[in-house]
Design a protein around this motif. Structure first.
Motif, PDB file in Angstrom:
ATOM      1  N   PRO A  41       0.801  -1.231   0.000  1.00 18.10           N
ATOM      2  CA  PRO A  41       0.000   0.000   0.000  1.00 18.10           C
ATOM      3  C   PRO A  41       0.828   1.272   0.000  1.00 18.10           C
ATOM      4  CG  PRO A  41      -0.082  -1.079   2.150  1.00 18.10           C
ATOM      5  CD  PRO A  41       0.545  -2.048   1.210  1.00 18.10           C
ATOM      6  N   ASP A  42       1.986   1.265   0.650  1.00 22.29           N
ATOM      7  CA  ASP A  42       2.805   2.474   0.676  1.00 22.29           C
ATOM      8  C   ASP A  42       3.419   2.747  -0.700  1.00 22.29           C
ATOM      9  OD1 ASP A  42       2.319   2.807   3.426  1.00 22.29           O
ATOM     10  OD2 ASP A  42       3.989   1.488   3.945  1.00 22.29           O
ATOM     11  N   LEU A  43       3.815   1.691  -1.391  1.00 20.45           N
ATOM     12  CA  LEU A  43       4.394   1.854  -2.725  1.00 20.45           C
ATOM     13  C   LEU A  43       3.327   2.267  -3.733  1.00 20.45           C
ATOM     14  CD1 LEU A  43       6.923   1.515  -4.574  1.00 20.45           C
ATOM     15  CD2 LEU A  43       6.047  -0.777  -5.082  1.00 20.45           C
ATOM     16  N   THR A  44       2.201   1.560  -3.736  1.00 23.36           N
ATOM     17  CA  THR A  44       1.188   1.861  -4.753  1.00 23.36           C
ATOM     18  C   THR A  44       0.485   3.198  -4.503  1.00 23.36           C
ATOM     19  OG1 THR A  44      -0.395   0.453  -3.555  1.00 23.36           O
ATOM     20  CG2 THR A  44       0.818  -0.557  -5.380  1.00 23.36           C
ATOM     21  N   ALA A  45       0.595   3.742  -3.292  1.00 20.49           N
ATOM     22  CA  ALA A  45       0.121   5.112  -3.069  1.00 20.49           C
ATOM     23  C   ALA A  45       0.929   6.089  -3.921  1.00 20.49           C
ATOM     24  CB  ALA A  45       0.240   5.478  -1.585  1.00 20.49           C
ATOM     25  N   LEU A  46       2.186   5.770  -4.141  1.00 21.30           N
ATOM     26  CA  LEU A  46       3.051   6.620  -4.969  1.00 21.30           C
ATOM     27  C   LEU A  46       2.889   6.328  -6.457  1.00 21.30           C
ATOM     28  CD1 LEU A  46       6.304   6.351  -2.827  1.00 21.30           C
ATOM     29  CD2 LEU A  46       4.980   8.442  -3.177  1.00 21.30           C
ATOM     30  N   THR A 290      -3.351  11.834  -8.425  1.00 19.71           N
ATOM     31  CA  THR A 290      -3.455  12.323  -7.052  1.00 19.71           C
ATOM     32  C   THR A 290      -3.902  11.184  -6.145  1.00 19.71           C
ATOM     33  OG1 THR A 290      -3.999  14.549  -7.815  1.00 19.71           O
ATOM     34  CG2 THR A 290      -4.549  14.006  -5.538  1.00 19.71           C
ATOM     35  N   ASP A 291      -3.238  11.091  -4.998  1.00 22.70           N
ATOM     36  CA  ASP A 291      -3.532  10.067  -4.008  1.00 22.70           C
ATOM     37  C   ASP A 291      -3.717  10.736  -2.655  1.00 22.70           C
ATOM     38  OD1 ASP A 291      -3.192   6.934  -3.321  1.00 22.70           O
ATOM     39  OD2 ASP A 291      -2.170   8.124  -1.775  1.00 22.70           O
ATOM     40  N   ASP A 292      -4.613  10.190  -1.836  1.00 25.57           N
ATOM     41  CA  ASP A 292      -4.876  10.771  -0.526  1.00 25.57           C
ATOM     42  C   ASP A 292      -3.625  10.849   0.334  1.00 25.57           C
ATOM     43  OD1 ASP A 292      -7.528  11.063  -1.166  1.00 25.57           O
ATOM     44  OD2 ASP A 292      -8.190   9.238  -0.137  1.00 25.57           O
ATOM     45  N   ARG A 293      -2.742   9.873   0.214  1.00 21.23           N
ATOM     46  CA  ARG A 293      -1.556   9.819   1.068  1.00 21.23           C
ATOM     47  C   ARG A 293      -0.344  10.477   0.414  1.00 21.23           C
ATOM     48  NH1 ARG A 293      -0.222   4.050   2.419  1.00 21.23           N
ATOM     49  NH2 ARG A 293       0.974   4.976   4.136  1.00 21.23           N
ATOM     50  N   ALA A 294      -0.192  10.326  -0.883  1.00 20.19           N
ATOM     51  CA  ALA A 294       1.005  10.832  -1.560  1.00 20.19           C
ATOM     52  C   ALA A 294       0.822  12.227  -2.136  1.00 20.19           C
ATOM     53  CB  ALA A 294       1.419   9.874  -2.675  1.00 20.19           C
ATOM     54  N   GLY A 295      -0.422  12.701  -2.241  1.00 23.30           N
ATOM     55  CA  GLY A 295      -0.658  13.989  -2.876  1.00 23.30           C
ATOM     56  C   GLY A 295      -0.616  13.849  -4.388  1.00 23.30           C
ATOM     57  N   THR A 296      -0.320  14.945  -5.066  1.00 20.20           N
ATOM     58  CA  THR A 296      -0.230  14.936  -6.529  1.00 20.20           C
ATOM     59  C   THR A 296       1.198  14.607  -6.941  1.00 20.20           C
ATOM     60  OG1 THR A 296      -2.040  16.521  -6.769  1.00 20.20           O
ATOM     61  CG2 THR A 296      -0.521  16.302  -8.626  1.00 20.20           C
ATOM     62  N   VAL A 297       1.333  13.557  -7.720  1.00 20.49           N
ATOM     63  CA  VAL A 297       2.662  13.095  -8.139  1.00 20.49           C
ATOM     64  C   VAL A 297       2.693  12.931  -9.650  1.00 20.49           C
ATOM     65  CG1 VAL A 297       3.176  11.916  -5.954  1.00 20.49           C
ATOM     66  CG2 VAL A 297       2.003  10.673  -7.782  1.00 20.49           C
ATOM     67  N   HIS A 298       3.911  12.963 -10.188  1.00 23.47           N
ATOM     68  CA  HIS A 298       4.146  12.632 -11.589  1.00 23.47           C
ATOM     69  C   HIS A 298       4.805  11.262 -11.634  1.00 23.47           C
ATOM     70  CE1 HIS A 298       4.223  17.117 -13.063  1.00 23.47           C
ATOM     71  NE2 HIS A 298       3.088  16.773 -12.495  1.00 23.47           N
TER      72      HIS A 298
END
Length: 311
Positions: A41-46, A290-298
């Motif tokens: 879950p921590d990886l796929t949040a990113l 955008t993810d609840d935990r990671a925010g907006t990422v590229h």
């Protein structure tokens, strides 16, 4: 400049490839340990669903696949070069072959019953069963076909004999004279085989290969420091993504910035990642999500070995 964060686990061969790339470049980096099996879950949040190991994070930019990670590290530090001038095609084509064909042979040989019994001998049977089930899921649905142990054993001597011959006659200490991405793409599969006494002889029988492998592994892993997954997610949430590449390119399939798409690997680990296509260049694809935990990422992918599908 944001620090380099590698999401990996110690026994992953492709993670070893990335660690050696960091060592070759003499870089400092943050180490986030992930589970070898799903869920992650921590990886796929990113990543948005991409589950393969390793993943490189730089702030809010997430780089998937070691072929692209190598290109990003080349941008980070140009010397020593992973893509020597005048050898760009031969080194990268060899690397693609090694990462697919040689790796498929190594996987088959490592997971033959005799090797599994030694490699996982200290684990409870239910843990071994869970790991093998996870790997079966990982290698389903893509173009990568499972190589039987019989075929891998049959073909392995040809691969290693050709490698031994080239290294015996090579004028330099590496596959194409000077070190390049080709060396690292081949070394990790042999490192994988060297991990148990059942499969180590498949490498040890070739003295020039062993000497070369020692030189590649001798680059080490750079300077890692430990970081937690929560710290990495916080960095992603609070960071601004890097500027998009300045490259004029028209995608041959008509994909363009602003489209809602999904990107997935074609060989194995084909879980799709959905988002807004920000960039489609000659070598690289970039999604915004955008993810609840990671925010907006590229999230960055290589073009080669991946597909885009419109939503």
């Amino acid at each position: 400049m944001s620090e380099l964060i590698l999401h990996h686990y110690p026994t992953s061969p492709f993670a070893e490839k990335a660690r050696l790339l960091l060592g070759f470049k003499g870089l400092s980096w943050q180490s986030v340990l992930i589970s070898p099996v799903m869920p992650k879950p921590d990886l796929t949040a990113l990543t948005g669903g991409y589950r393969k190991t390793p993943v490189l994070q730089i702030g809010a930019d997430i780089y998937c696949d070691t072929a692209l990670i190598a290109r990003r590290l080349e941008q980070e530090k140009s010397a020593p070069a992973l893509f020597p001038l005048g050898q760009e095609m031969i080194t990268q084509t060899f690397a693609t072959w090694a990462d697919s064909v040689v790796f498929a042979h190594a996987v088959s040989l490592v997971f033959q019953p005799e090797s599994v019994a030694v490699r996982f001998g200290k684990l409870p049977p239910e843990a071994i069963k869970a790991f093998m089930a996870d790997r079966a899921a990982l290698f389903s649905g893509g173009s990568a076909s499972k190589l039987s142990a019989e075929v891998a054993k049959h073909q392995w001597p040809a691969i290693m004999t050709r490698l031994e011959q080239q290294l015996q006659r090579e004028t330099g200490d590496f596959l194409f004279g000077q070190p390049s991405i080709a060396d690292f793409a081949l070394a990790h599969s042999l490192w994988f085989l060297k991990a148990t006494p059942v499969t180590a002889p498949l490498v040890d029988a070739y003295p020039a290969v062993c000497a070369w492998l020692g030189r590649v592994l001798g680059f080490g892993h750079g300077t890692p420091s430990q970081m937690t997954a929560d710290q990495a997610l916080e960095i992603a949430r609070n960071a601004a993504s890097a500027p998009l590449p300045d490259e004029a390119f028209e995608d041959l399939n008509g994909f363009h910035a602003g489209q809602a798409v999904s990107i997935s690997a074609t060989d194995y680990g084909v879980d799709p990642v959905a988002g807004e296509l920000l960039f489609a260049g000659r070598e690289e694809l970039i999604l915004r999500r955008t993810d609840d935990r990671a925010g907006t990422v590229h999230v960055h992918f290589p073009r080669f070995g991946f597909r885009i599908q419109a939503h």
